[in-house]
Design an enzyme around this catalytic site. Structure first.
Site, PDB file in Angstrom:
ATOM      1  N   GLY A   1       0.809  -1.212   0.000  1.00  0.00           N
ATOM      2  CA  GLY A   1       0.000   0.000   0.000  1.00  0.00           C
ATOM      3  C   GLY A   1       0.842   1.261   0.000  1.00  0.00           C
ATOM      4  O   GLY A   1       2.026   1.228  -0.343  1.00  0.00           O
TER       5      GLY A   1
ATOM      6  N   LEU B   1       0.471   3.668  -2.080  1.00  0.00           N
ATOM      7  CA  LEU B   1       0.868   3.545  -3.483  1.00  0.00           C
ATOM      8  C   LEU B   1       1.393   4.854  -4.058  1.00  0.00           C
ATOM      9  O   LEU B   1       0.908   5.929  -3.738  1.00  0.00           O
ATOM     10  CB  LEU B   1      -0.328   3.050  -4.313  1.00  0.00           C
ATOM     11  CG  LEU B   1      -0.945   1.723  -3.860  1.00  0.00           C
ATOM     12  CD1 LEU B   1      -2.107   1.335  -4.775  1.00  0.00           C
ATOM     13  CD2 LEU B   1       0.094   0.604  -3.821  1.00  0.00           C
TER      14      LEU B   1
ATOM     15  N   HIS C   1       4.458   1.972  -7.958  1.00  0.00           N
ATOM     16  CA  HIS C   1       3.478   0.874  -7.934  1.00  0.00           C
ATOM     17  C   HIS C   1       2.562   0.953  -9.158  1.00  0.00           C
ATOM     18  O   HIS C   1       2.210  -0.073  -9.747  1.00  0.00           O
ATOM     19  CB  HIS C   1       2.577   0.965  -6.692  1.00  0.00           C
ATOM     20  CG  HIS C   1       3.302   0.824  -5.390  1.00  0.00           C
ATOM     21  ND1 HIS C   1       3.439   1.858  -4.500  1.00  0.00           N
ATOM     22  CD2 HIS C   1       3.907  -0.254  -4.825  1.00  0.00           C
ATOM     23  CE1 HIS C   1       4.098   1.434  -3.431  1.00  0.00           C
ATOM     24  NE2 HIS C   1       4.395   0.172  -3.603  1.00  0.00           N
TER      25      HIS C   1
ATOM     26  N   GLY D   1       9.013  -4.403  -8.560  1.00  0.00           N
ATOM     27  CA  GLY D   1       9.885  -3.277  -8.909  1.00  0.00           C
ATOM     28  C   GLY D   1      11.351  -3.627  -8.668  1.00  0.00           C
ATOM     29  O   GLY D   1      11.695  -4.228  -7.659  1.00  0.00           O
ATOM     30  N   GLU D   2      12.194  -3.181  -9.601  1.00  0.00           N
ATOM     31  CA  GLU D   2      13.633  -3.446  -9.473  1.00  0.00           C
ATOM     32  C   GLU D   2      14.265  -2.607  -8.367  1.00  0.00           C
ATOM     33  O   GLU D   2      15.426  -2.813  -8.030  1.00  0.00           O
ATOM     34  CB  GLU D   2      14.334  -3.166 -10.807  1.00  0.00           C
ATOM     35  CG  GLU D   2      14.012  -4.203 -11.857  1.00  0.00           C
ATOM     36  CD  GLU D   2      14.752  -3.975 -13.158  1.00  0.00           C
ATOM     37  OE1 GLU D   2      15.372  -2.894 -13.323  1.00  0.00           O
ATOM     38  OE2 GLU D   2      14.699  -4.873 -14.017  1.00  0.00           O
TER      39      GLU D   2
END
Ligand code: PAF
Length: 282
Positions: free
Chosen positions: A32, A34, A38, A148-149
């Protein structure tokens, strides 16, 4: 309209219906708070799957510091509005008792890639991540999962996990989204004071300078020492690690003869920031 589902049984029924209709289901696991990082994952999921589930669960098992868990930002109504705007099909937001019911007694441990860096500074963190991700994959039955990287080590842990346990979910790593001054987007950034927010991009700046120097032939140790110095003089109180590592195995490397990654964690005031950047072979 994004449907909010809180029970795993209800989610399973929804997903079974989608699958009967031949849909490929994508999931974006989150905690969350966000932000655009995201949302970029949700958009990637939208492009590469027929149905999209975003999960929001602030997973107590991955917080080694109870204060950090308490302070973790939460705003489900705002998150839901963002997901609706992006056309996400389902927000799966289970409560703790749905994820860890009474009598819960299992733990997933991924050794090797989970051990250095985050693993050594946050003992138990990756057990919590691996356990909840395994559960989320089981509950959502997703064919693809988008990560995500920015959490590079987490991506390697999850890749290892799905390979080792034959979990039929394909992991899709997505690039880090940055503010215009280079700061990697993170839910923790809202906890920075205005002054700290100004200082924060120094981490990425110092890392970029170090990578340029290493690629230009500088001795890695010297380039990393200079970067540490730059991060501390910019106002960070400590650098927990600043390591050049093999991009996949995360074994230490001294010169980037293979795809490598520079990874860092540093404290700015009360906020712990992490970042990483690619170091292509020279
Ligand atoms: O990256 C995160 O937000 C969390 O570690 C994850 C993957 C949602 C598991 O709780």
């Amino acid at each position: 309209m994004t449907e909010v589902i809180r029970s795993a049984a209800e989610l399973r029924e929804k997903v079974a219906g989608w699958k009967r209709a031949g849909a490929l289901v994508g999931v974006v696991p989150t905690m969350g708070a966000l932000h655009d990082g995201h949302l970029s994952l949700a958009r990637a999921a939208r492009k590469q799957s027929d149905r999209v589930i975003v999960t929001i669960f602030v997973n107590p098992m991955q917080f080694n510091n109870p204060e950090d868990l308490k302070k973790y930002p939460r705003d489900e109504a705002h998150d839901l509005a963002l997901l609706e705007a992006d056309g996400v099909d389902v927000l799966f937001a289970p409560g703790p008792e749905e994820v860890y019911p009474d009598g819960f007694a299992s733990k997933v441990t991924v050794s090797g890639v989970s051990e250095p860096m985050e693993g050594s500074f946050r003992p138990g963190h990756f057990d919590g991540v691996a356990t909840v991700v395994t559960k989320l994959f089981g509950m959502t039955q997703a064919g693809r999962a988008f990560f995500g990287e920015k959490d590079w080590q987490q991506v390697q842990v999850v890749q290892r996990l799905v390979r080792d346990l034959n979990i039929p979910t394909r992991i899709i790593p997505c690039p880090t989204i940055r503010e215009s001054d280079g700061l990697a987007m993170s839910s923790r950034n809202v906890r920075l004071t205005e002054e700290e927010r100004q200082m924060a991009p120094a981490l990425h700046r110092a890392m970029t300078t170090a990578v340029d120097a290493i690629r230009g032939g500088a001795v890695t140790e010297a380039a990393l020492a200079a970067a540490r110095e730059a991060i501390l003089s910019a106002g960070y109180s400590s650098v927990e690690y600043l390591d050049l590592r093999d991009a996949e195995t995360l074994a230490p490397v001294t010169a980037p003869d293979q795809p490598a990654r520079l990874l860092a964690a540093a404290m700015l005031g009360e906020v712990r920031l992490i970042d990483n950047i690619a170091v292509d072979p020279r």
